[in-house]
Scaffold this motif. Structure first.
Motif, PDB file in Angstrom:
ATOM      1  N   THR A 154     -10.338  25.002   1.831  1.00 38.69           N
ATOM      2  CA  THR A 154     -10.165  24.582   0.440  1.00 38.69           C
ATOM      3  C   THR A 154      -9.547  25.714  -0.361  1.00 38.69           C
ATOM      4  O   THR A 154      -8.608  25.508  -1.137  1.00 38.69           O
ATOM      5  CB  THR A 154     -11.526  24.168  -0.174  1.00 38.69           C
ATOM      6  N   ARG A 174      -5.840  26.097   0.666  1.00 43.00           N
ATOM      7  CA  ARG A 174      -5.005  25.029   0.102  1.00 43.00           C
ATOM      8  C   ARG A 174      -4.753  25.267  -1.385  1.00 43.00           C
ATOM      9  O   ARG A 174      -3.619  25.193  -1.857  1.00 43.00           O
ATOM     10  CB  ARG A 174      -5.669  23.671   0.316  1.00 43.00           C
ATOM     11  N   ALA A 180       0.283  16.956  -1.224  1.00 38.67           N
ATOM     12  CA  ALA A 180      -0.835  17.843  -1.551  1.00 38.67           C
ATOM     13  C   ALA A 180      -0.796  18.254  -3.022  1.00 38.67           C
ATOM     14  O   ALA A 180      -1.834  18.305  -3.697  1.00 38.67           O
ATOM     15  CB  ALA A 180      -0.802  19.081  -0.654  1.00 38.67           C
ATOM     16  N   GLU A 192      -3.645  17.514  -5.962  1.00 34.23           N
ATOM     17  CA  GLU A 192      -4.286  18.641  -6.657  1.00 34.23           C
ATOM     18  C   GLU A 192      -4.026  18.605  -8.166  1.00 34.23           C
ATOM     19  O   GLU A 192      -4.926  18.849  -8.961  1.00 34.23           O
ATOM     20  CB  GLU A 192      -3.776  19.963  -6.070  1.00 34.23           C
TER      21      GLU A 192
END
Length: 68
Positions: free
Chosen positions: A8, A11, A47, A51
């Motif tokens: 996490t 990322r 991604a 986010e």
């Protein structure tokens, strides 16, 4: 140490770097993806949208308009 699972943290860190690179108007999404370690622009875009809630191109547009 970071208070979250390692993947996490990684990322989020990579996506923060991508956000910084997206402020450079001449840098393509493919180049940004390569620099921050995503397989391709599509993977980064997915991604990034998860986010930030917006696509990388929308983010770039907002950020470049804010700087003016």
């Amino acid at each position: 140490m970071a208070g979250q699972p390692p993947m996490t943290y990684l990322r989020q860190h990579r996506l923060a770097l991508a956000a910084d690179l997206l402020r450079e108007p001449d840098t393509t999404l493919a180049v940004v993806a390569d620099r921050v370690g995503f397989a391709n622009a599509f993977a980064l875009s997915n991604a990034f949208k998860k986010e930030h809630g917006i696509s990388p191109s929308e983010y770039r547009t907002r950020e470049t308009q804010t700087e003016i």
